[in-house]
Scaffold this motif. Sequence first.
Motif, PDB file in Angstrom:
ATOM      1  N   GLY A 185      36.648  26.222   4.307  1.00 46.51           N
ATOM      2  CA  GLY A 185      37.974  26.400   4.743  1.00 46.51           C
ATOM      3  C   GLY A 185      38.726  27.267   4.661  1.00 46.51           C
ATOM      4  O   GLY A 185      37.932  28.164   3.605  1.00 46.51           O
ATOM      5  N   THR A 186      39.999  27.230   4.490  1.00 43.95           N
ATOM      6  CA  THR A 186      40.945  27.756   3.585  1.00 43.95           C
ATOM      7  C   THR A 186      41.244  27.352   2.214  1.00 43.95           C
ATOM      8  O   THR A 186      42.139  28.171   1.587  1.00 43.95           O
ATOM      9  CB  THR A 186      41.927  27.724   4.182  1.00 43.95           C
ATOM     10  OG1 THR A 186      42.748  26.611   4.524  1.00 43.95           O
ATOM     11  CG2 THR A 186      42.611  28.050   6.000  1.00 43.95           C
ATOM     12  N   ALA A 187      40.680  26.393   1.514  1.00 44.38           N
ATOM     13  CA  ALA A 187      40.820  25.513   0.036  1.00 44.38           C
ATOM     14  C   ALA A 187      39.600  25.778  -0.518  1.00 44.38           C
ATOM     15  O   ALA A 187      38.529  26.778  -0.180  1.00 44.38           O
ATOM     16  CB  ALA A 187      40.555  24.187   0.697  1.00 44.38           C
ATOM     17  N   VAL A 188      40.173  26.888  -1.739  1.00 47.20           N
ATOM     18  CA  VAL A 188      39.460  27.454  -2.126  1.00 47.20           C
ATOM     19  C   VAL A 188      39.233  26.898  -3.977  1.00 47.20           C
ATOM     20  O   VAL A 188      40.696  26.450  -4.517  1.00 47.20           O
ATOM     21  CB  VAL A 188      39.401  28.887  -3.311  1.00 47.20           C
ATOM     22  CG1 VAL A 188      38.778  29.368  -3.912  1.00 47.20           C
ATOM     23  CG2 VAL A 188      39.287  29.446  -1.591  1.00 47.20           C
ATOM     24  N   LEU A 189      38.675  26.327  -4.422  1.00 40.56           N
ATOM     25  CA  LEU A 189      38.646  25.313  -5.669  1.00 40.56           C
ATOM     26  C   LEU A 189      37.543  26.315  -6.802  1.00 40.56           C
ATOM     27  O   LEU A 189      36.439  26.917  -6.045  1.00 40.56           O
ATOM     28  CB  LEU A 189      38.011  24.179  -5.783  1.00 40.56           C
ATOM     29  CG  LEU A 189      37.800  22.948  -7.152  1.00 40.56           C
ATOM     30  CD1 LEU A 189      38.571  22.831  -7.660  1.00 40.56           C
ATOM     31  CD2 LEU A 189      37.068  22.569  -7.170  1.00 40.56           C
ATOM     32  N   ARG A 190      38.185  27.193  -8.456  1.00 42.10           N
ATOM     33  CA  ARG A 190      37.591  27.617  -9.091  1.00 42.10           C
ATOM     34  C   ARG A 190      37.369  27.126 -10.315  1.00 42.10           C
ATOM     35  O   ARG A 190      37.993  25.681 -11.006  1.00 42.10           O
ATOM     36  CB  ARG A 190      38.570  28.588  -9.409  1.00 42.10           C
ATOM     37  CG  ARG A 190      38.755  30.106  -8.646  1.00 42.10           C
ATOM     38  CD  ARG A 190      39.620  30.918  -9.069  1.00 42.10           C
ATOM     39  NE  ARG A 190      39.188  31.803  -7.468  1.00 42.10           N
ATOM     40  CZ  ARG A 190      38.958  32.749  -6.918  1.00 42.10           C
ATOM     41  NH1 ARG A 190      37.764  32.732  -7.660  1.00 42.10           N
ATOM     42  NH2 ARG A 190      38.850  33.524  -5.369  1.00 42.10           N
ATOM     43  N   LEU A 191      35.949  26.629 -11.209  1.00 42.90           N
ATOM     44  CA  LEU A 191      35.906  26.025 -12.155  1.00 42.90           C
ATOM     45  C   LEU A 191      35.471  26.940 -13.511  1.00 42.90           C
ATOM     46  O   LEU A 191      34.498  27.745 -12.742  1.00 42.90           O
ATOM     47  CB  LEU A 191      34.773  24.832 -11.889  1.00 42.90           C
ATOM     48  CG  LEU A 191      35.052  24.116 -10.426  1.00 42.90           C
ATOM     49  CD1 LEU A 191      34.416  24.253 -10.281  1.00 42.90           C
ATOM     50  CD2 LEU A 191      34.490  22.603 -11.493  1.00 42.90           C
ATOM     51  N   ALA A 192      35.735  27.309 -14.637  1.00 45.17           N
ATOM     52  CA  ALA A 192      34.948  27.957 -15.513  1.00 45.17           C
ATOM     53  C   ALA A 192      35.157  26.710 -17.097  1.00 45.17           C
ATOM     54  O   ALA A 192      35.293  26.650 -17.115  1.00 45.17           O
ATOM     55  CB  ALA A 192      35.617  29.219 -15.860  1.00 45.17           C
ATOM     56  N   VAL A 193      34.137  27.765 -17.825  1.00 44.93           N
ATOM     57  CA  VAL A 193      33.643  26.776 -19.403  1.00 44.93           C
ATOM     58  C   VAL A 193      33.726  27.763 -20.047  1.00 44.93           C
ATOM     59  O   VAL A 193      33.066  28.731 -19.636  1.00 44.93           O
ATOM     60  CB  VAL A 193      32.327  26.273 -19.179  1.00 44.93           C
ATOM     61  CG1 VAL A 193      31.156  26.884 -18.269  1.00 44.93           C
ATOM     62  CG2 VAL A 193      32.264  25.561 -19.563  1.00 44.93           C
ATOM     63  N   GLU A 194      34.258  27.696 -20.622  1.00 43.23           N
ATOM     64  CA  GLU A 194      34.366  28.437 -22.109  1.00 43.23           C
ATOM     65  C   GLU A 194      33.750  27.281 -23.267  1.00 43.23           C
ATOM     66  O   GLU A 194      34.315  26.907 -23.765  1.00 43.23           O
ATOM     67  CB  GLU A 194      35.442  28.903 -22.530  1.00 43.23           C
ATOM     68  CG  GLU A 194      36.153  29.735 -21.737  1.00 43.23           C
ATOM     69  CD  GLU A 194      37.410  30.092 -21.425  1.00 43.23           C
ATOM     70  OE1 GLU A 194      38.050  30.985 -22.815  1.00 43.23           O
ATOM     71  OE2 GLU A 194      38.448  29.142 -20.930  1.00 43.23           O
ATOM     72  N   ALA A 195      32.900  28.018 -24.258  1.00 42.70           N
ATOM     73  CA  ALA A 195      32.517  27.617 -25.161  1.00 42.70           C
ATOM     74  C   ALA A 195      31.608  28.030 -26.619  1.00 42.70           C
ATOM     75  O   ALA A 195      30.771  27.885 -27.034  1.00 42.70           O
ATOM     76  CB  ALA A 195      31.145  26.916 -25.010  1.00 42.70           C
ATOM     77  N   GLY A 196      32.175  29.052 -26.714  1.00 38.80           N
ATOM     78  CA  GLY A 196      32.475  29.985 -28.188  1.00 38.80           C
ATOM     79  C   GLY A 196      31.057  30.535 -27.917  1.00 38.80           C
ATOM     80  O   GLY A 196      30.854  31.445 -26.382  1.00 38.80           O
ATOM     81  N   ASP A 197      30.035  29.972 -28.862  1.00 33.75           N
ATOM     82  CA  ASP A 197      28.936  30.795 -28.906  1.00 33.75           C
ATOM     83  C   ASP A 197      27.716  30.556 -28.381  1.00 33.75           C
ATOM     84  O   ASP A 197      26.983  30.552 -28.153  1.00 33.75           O
ATOM     85  CB  ASP A 197      28.501  31.540 -30.486  1.00 33.75           C
ATOM     86  CG  ASP A 197      29.516  32.258 -31.218  1.00 33.75           C
ATOM     87  OD1 ASP A 197      29.908  33.170 -30.326  1.00 33.75           O
ATOM     88  OD2 ASP A 197      29.138  31.980 -32.461  1.00 33.75           O
ATOM     89  N   GLN A 198      28.385  28.867 -27.979  1.00 32.39           N
ATOM     90  CA  GLN A 198      27.227  27.421 -26.838  1.00 32.39           C
ATOM     91  C   GLN A 198      27.351  28.692 -25.874  1.00 32.39           C
ATOM     92  O   GLN A 198      27.339  29.248 -25.332  1.00 32.39           O
ATOM     93  CB  GLN A 198      27.563  26.957 -26.897  1.00 32.39           C
ATOM     94  CG  GLN A 198      27.842  26.002 -28.420  1.00 32.39           C
ATOM     95  CD  GLN A 198      27.262  26.029 -29.196  1.00 32.39           C
ATOM     96  OE1 GLN A 198      25.980  25.363 -28.852  1.00 32.39           O
ATOM     97  NE2 GLN A 198      27.295  25.255 -30.456  1.00 32.39           N
ATOM     98  N   PRO A 199      25.500  28.838 -24.860  1.00 32.25           N
ATOM     99  CA  PRO A 199      25.308  28.881 -24.278  1.00 32.25           C
ATOM    100  C   PRO A 199      25.590  27.935 -22.984  1.00 32.25           C
ATOM    101  O   PRO A 199      25.639  26.703 -23.118  1.00 32.25           O
ATOM    102  CB  PRO A 199      24.034  28.134 -23.965  1.00 32.25           C
ATOM    103  CG  PRO A 199      23.286  27.494 -24.875  1.00 32.25           C
ATOM    104  CD  PRO A 199      24.467  27.358 -26.023  1.00 32.25           C
ATOM    105  N   VAL A 200      26.283  28.914 -21.818  1.00 27.86           N
ATOM    106  CA  VAL A 200      26.946  28.670 -20.890  1.00 27.86           C
ATOM    107  C   VAL A 200      26.363  28.379 -19.446  1.00 27.86           C
ATOM    108  O   VAL A 200      25.661  29.350 -19.416  1.00 27.86           O
ATOM    109  CB  VAL A 200      28.776  28.104 -20.732  1.00 27.86           C
ATOM    110  CG1 VAL A 200      29.202  27.617 -22.141  1.00 27.86           C
ATOM    111  CG2 VAL A 200      29.073  29.788 -20.760  1.00 27.86           C
TER     112      VAL A 200
END
Length: 275
Positions: A185-200
Amino acid sequence: MVSAPAPLRIETDPAHGGRWTSLRAAGREWLRHRSEPRRPGVRPGDAFADAGGLEECVPTVRGTPDHGDAWSRPWQRAADGTESADCPDFRIGRRIHTDGDRAVADYRLTAEPGYRFLWAAHALLDLAPGARIGITDGVPVRRYPDGGDRWIPCAWPSGLDRIGPDDGTAVGAVVDTRQVSVHDGTAVLRLAVEAGDQPVSVALWRNLGGFPEHHPYRSVGVEPMLGRVFGLAAAGEGDAAVVPAGGEVRWRLTVTAHTMTDVPNNQKGTRTWSC
């Protein structure tokens, strides 16, 4: 349309695997909940008990232990807000901080150097038919068509971006991206992951009443990951996180939310937005 920040609130249950029990933002609860009488009494080694929410899956998602070794153990909460669990081969800790429309979860895993693992923020979301998953077009996807370890390569979106009504299908995928948006609908959720040199990556589980075989139900997972496969036993070179010589891996999960609102007529054409 314009974007308006949405206050965000997270609740967790350390006594029951550190499970995230609530993620409220943009005027709604994002986490799906499901009645599962086995969940309060699980012990290490038990089969996964799906009560919804967000489970911390480490050191694997599929395989042994089922959905990892941390979700079935009690976590401890320290005075500074850090929550942690001790497992046979590792210790995992996290600290979640919210500030307005943004939440940051900082993680730390300690183990012997060379220890290989996967981690997934196994978030099962309450999404209506018509919801959409936003990921950059063309990024590589590993699609799991039959629920096992076999995957086939494709590129996003490959028909995975739309969440429809229950149609008796179930498919998993691991997408080579560090961030994802969920539009309902009008709601938006964002997710992000950071891990240096590790695979994401971001794992998706789109179960529209196709799983399990005898008592299927609706379940949609959007899961930032360390690693690029669902099962640690199937991880090839570069597919799993590896503890370096210092004995620890740190990573960060960032969650933000906003709502989309109509632009007044006298402002239309003056602003743009992108996913």
